[in-house]
Design a protein around this motif. Structure first.
Motif: not given
Length: 86
Positions: A53-56, A58
């Motif tokens: 999530w932090w790194h996108g 998905i």
């Protein structure tokens, strides 16, 4: 400790748990139906969710949400079997 460093540590811990679980099952040291195997997978996936999530990332996040749900469901079933046999 910065948030970024914390997220990276959690991600590497998640990777270690999932990889370790796979290694232990593959070498026959754990059963796929064991509580330890399921805990390692469920927690590893949960830690991956935060990191991805932090790194996108998905798609990886969704995969790990499902992976964790499978692990926690298996743990719930293990717990119920032990409680019923009690």
């Amino acid at each position: 400790m910065t948030v970024t460093l914390f997220v990276e540590i959690v991600g590497w811990l998640g990777a270690s748990l999932v990889l370790g679980a796979y290694l232990l099952v593959t070498t026959g040291r754990l059963s796929g139906g064991s509580a330890l195997f399921q805990w390692m997978n469920a927690l590893g996936a949960t830690f991956f969710v935060l990191n991805t999530w932090w790194h996108g990332a998905i798609p990886s996040m969704v995969l790990n949400i499902v992976w964790g749900a499978i692990g926690f469901t298996a743990l719930w079933r293990i717990w119920r079997r032990r409680t019923v046999k009690g």
